[in-house]
Scaffold this motif. Structure first.
Motif, PDB file in Angstrom:
ATOM      1  N   ALA A  33     -92.057   3.840  52.522  1.00 30.02           N
ATOM      2  CA  ALA A  33     -92.363   2.639  53.301  1.00 30.02           C
ATOM      3  C   ALA A  33     -93.252   1.693  52.509  1.00 30.02           C
ATOM      4  N   GLU A  37     -92.387  -2.046  51.418  1.00 23.96           N
ATOM      5  CA  GLU A  37     -93.232  -3.108  51.974  1.00 23.96           C
ATOM      6  C   GLU A  37     -93.874  -3.947  50.872  1.00 23.96           C
ATOM      7  N   ALA A 142     -98.118  -0.247  56.451  1.00 22.07           N
ATOM      8  CA  ALA A 142     -96.763   0.300  56.553  1.00 22.07           C
ATOM      9  C   ALA A 142     -96.767   1.820  56.581  1.00 22.07           C
ATOM     10  N   CYS A 143     -97.619   2.442  55.792  1.00 20.46           N
ATOM     11  CA  CYS A 143     -97.624   3.910  55.734  1.00 20.46           C
ATOM     12  C   CYS A 143     -98.062   4.512  57.065  1.00 20.46           C
ATOM     13  N   THR A 146     -95.238   4.269  59.710  1.00 25.00           N
ATOM     14  CA  THR A 146     -94.053   5.077  59.425  1.00 25.00           C
ATOM     15  C   THR A 146     -94.331   6.571  59.465  1.00 25.00           C
TER      16      THR A 146
END
Lengths: 216, 404
Positions: A33, A37, A142-143, A146
């Motif tokens: 991710a 991103e 993002a991490c 996700t």
């Protein structure tokens, strides 16, 4: 709540991350991710998941240790940057001014966590930014969004009502290499002893994996 | 058994991190070291007033200047964005050793240039007066119009040289000392993070600076001086310089040994890096190249009068110090970064082929610049009016002959 210094308390917000190692499955979705991103070039990572076997048979445990920039309160990389391209914003996030960076690599040498690398596309130092562009519009990194097991908890450490503050008050946490005094703001639940300090016991036993350049 | 603090960790997967500082940085340290070392040798006569070292002051001044002219090219070439190096002058960070370096690398060569000009003005002015060939014209140009050849003006020059030297000596210490701080200020790397680092760098700088100076003085006296040979007085002077070498090596070695003794008792990171130098991957390049060839053998050559006075051994010994210090720079710069800070292993350093090519290009540039200036400038003792001219060819041994 971890021990905070005067500079942290002065901040209106202080972003930080808790990683619950008990929940990490090692799926590396965060790495993927993040790379998508942030357009991270192939072979380089802003976040990655180290995998280790801890203990001796039969008392062995597999550990997955997600790694990223620790956004230290006292960051060695910011101190050494000759052009002040590495800087810390008011929320404690350590950032790189990509237009100003000249690529001297001193910050890479100074980072005790190997969080930085040279981005071959921009020819500047690069690293995790806590997805600052997402934070600015009210989204999570993002991490974090996700993470399959919900192992990553992100938020404002200075806000007592935030999820991260509650987790920090509930659990005992550790940081990587606490002895260096860099005051990382990435905390680990269930990360202790040799996982958090640098462990070099395998060096002379040939237990180490030899990593070829390029990460193959 | 749970996961305690002392349980072996076996790495299964980790990502690769590159070594940030490579050979270019190591060789840059070598050049600044040579420059600072030679400047300090030049200051022996110009600042401390030790008259017997006066004949080497100009050679070492030229050496200091040309080396510092080429050294920063390595730094710029090592930048990932070389064309943006000007930002170093615009933005400043008071806690970054590289920022100090930017200022020092600008002021020091300029000071050396001015110092050298005042030191040579006498010869330039006299040359402009007495020489009729192209050299005379060049010297006239280089005097920048200051053609006064009175004794009073020369004495004034000497005073200015002394003052400039007094300012530039601390700069010479700083310009190389700061490189020690570049490494010493990195807490994360055990081999570097010591207050001894600037002094280890300085002492090895003086060792290598003296080594190269000996070679250049020999060359200048043999091929560029009025006599075109190494006169007995010069042999004595060279011997005097060579006599100092064992002391320099002794101090350098002592610092190195102190460093390693403390590393043995240091934290794991530092201890393991020291172990790597003594028993691991760097063993050969550390113990053989750096210590044996660079320190022990020159120590023997330079402390035994019979060996030191032998011209061949002197040249070999001087080359050995240079060789050893190149290895010292590489061992400390590369070796200090090979321990994985985020793992349990050693990183391999594979130099960028372009960087290697650049190192050789800069070395060629340095040689052209150094020997070019040594040829053009009056670096050896001149006699004006030039009564004595050497005969060309092999029959220059023995007495000097007049040529008409």
């Amino acid at each position: 709540m971890p021990e905070t210094t005067a500079t942290v308390e002065k901040r209106k917000k202080r972003y930080g991350m808790v990683i619950d190692l008990r929940k990490c499955a090692g799926c590396s979705a965060c790495t993927v991710a993040c790379s998508i991103e942030n357009n991270v070039p192939e072979g380089h990572f802003r976040t990655w998941v180290k995998e280790m076997e801890v203990g001796l048979f039969p008392d062995v445990k597999r550990i997955k240790l997600p790694r990223l920039c620790n956004h230290c309160e006292d960051p060695p990389c910011v101190k050494v940057c000759p052009v002040q391209a590495s800087w810390q914003n008011e929320d404690g996030v350590v950032l790189i001014d990509q237009d100003r960076c000249i690529g001297c690599k001193y910050c890479i040498a100074a980072c005790p966590y190997e969080a930085r690398f040279i981005n071959p596309e921009t020819n500047t130092a690069d690293k995790c930014s806590f997805c600052i562009h997402r934070l600015e519009v009210g989204q999570l990194p993002a991490c974090v969004t996700t993470c399959v097991g919900g192992a990553r908890i992100f938020g404002d450490v200075n806000d007592p009502e935030s999820e991260i503050s509650k987790v920090l008050s509930q659990y005992s946490v550790n940081v990587l290499k606490p002895d260096l005094g860099t005051q990382p703001f990435v905390f680990y639940i269930d990360g202790d002893g040799s996982l958090m300090a640098g462990d070099y016991s395998g060096l002379r036993l040939d237990h180490t994996i030899r990593l070829a350049p390029g990460g193959k | 058994m749970g996961i305690g603090p002392y349980i072996p960790v076996h790495y299964l997967y980790n990502v690769h991190h590159e070594i940030p500082f490579g050979y270019l940085i190591a060789i840059y340290f070598f050049y600044t070291g040579l420059s600072a070392g030679s400047f300090l040798m030049s200051a022996l006569s110009s600042v401390l007033g030790i008259k017997k070292f006066k004949p080497i002051a100009k050679v070492s001044g030229v050496m200091a200047l040309t080396l510092l002219a080429v050294a920063p090219l390595h730094l710029i070439a090592d930048l990932e964005r070389p064309l943006s190096f000007w930002r170093l002058f615009v933005y400043y960070n008071g806690s970054s050793a590289i920022s100090y370096g930017t200022i020092l690398l600008t002021i020091y060569p300029l000071m050396t240039l001015i110092y050298l000009w005042f030191m040579m003005r006498k010869d330039l002015a006299l040359g402009a007066k007495y020489l009729t060939n192209w050299r005379g014209k060049l010297y006239r140009l280089l005097t920048l119009g200051h053609l006064d050849t009175s004794e009073a003006s020369f004495e004034k020059d000497q005073k200015i040289v002394r003052t400039l030297g007094m300012i530039t000596v601390p700069l010479a210490f700083l310009v190389h000392g700061y490189t020690g701080f570049i490494l010493g200020n990195v807490q994360a790397r055990g081999l570097w993070n010591t207050a001894l680092m600037p002094y280890i760098f300085l002492m090895s700088a003086i060792v290598s600076g003296t080594g190269l100076l000996l070679l250049l003085v020999l060359f200048a006296e043999r091929f560029l001086s009025a006599e075109r040979r190494i006169t007995p007085e010069r042999r004595e002077l060279i011997d005097d310089i060579a006599k100092m070498m064992p002391w320099f090596i002794l101090v350098d070695g002592t610092l190195l040994i102190s460093h390693f003794i403390v590393l043995y008792f240091a934290g794991q990171n530092a201890h393991e890096t020291a172990w790597q130098m003594l028993y691991g991957h760097h063993q050969w390049s550390f113990l053989f190249d750096e210590v044996l060839i660079g320190l022990v053998l020159p120590m023997i050559i330079f402390s035994i009068p019979k060996l030191r006075k032998n011209l061949f051994m002197l040249i070999i010994g001087s080359f050995m110090t240079l060789y050893g210090v190149v290895y010292m720079r590489m061992n400390f710069v590369i070796g200090g970064q090979q321990l994985e800070l985020d793992g349990n292993g050693w990183k391999t350093y594979i130099p960028d082929p372009l960087h290697v090519k650049l190192i050789f290009t800069f070395a060629a540039l340095e040689i052209i610049l150094l020997f070019g200036l040594m040829f053009l400038l009056p670096i050896t003792e001149q006699r004006y009016p030039p009564l004595v001219q050497p005969l060309k060819g092999k029959d220059i041994k023995g007495t000097l002959t007049m040529e008409h």
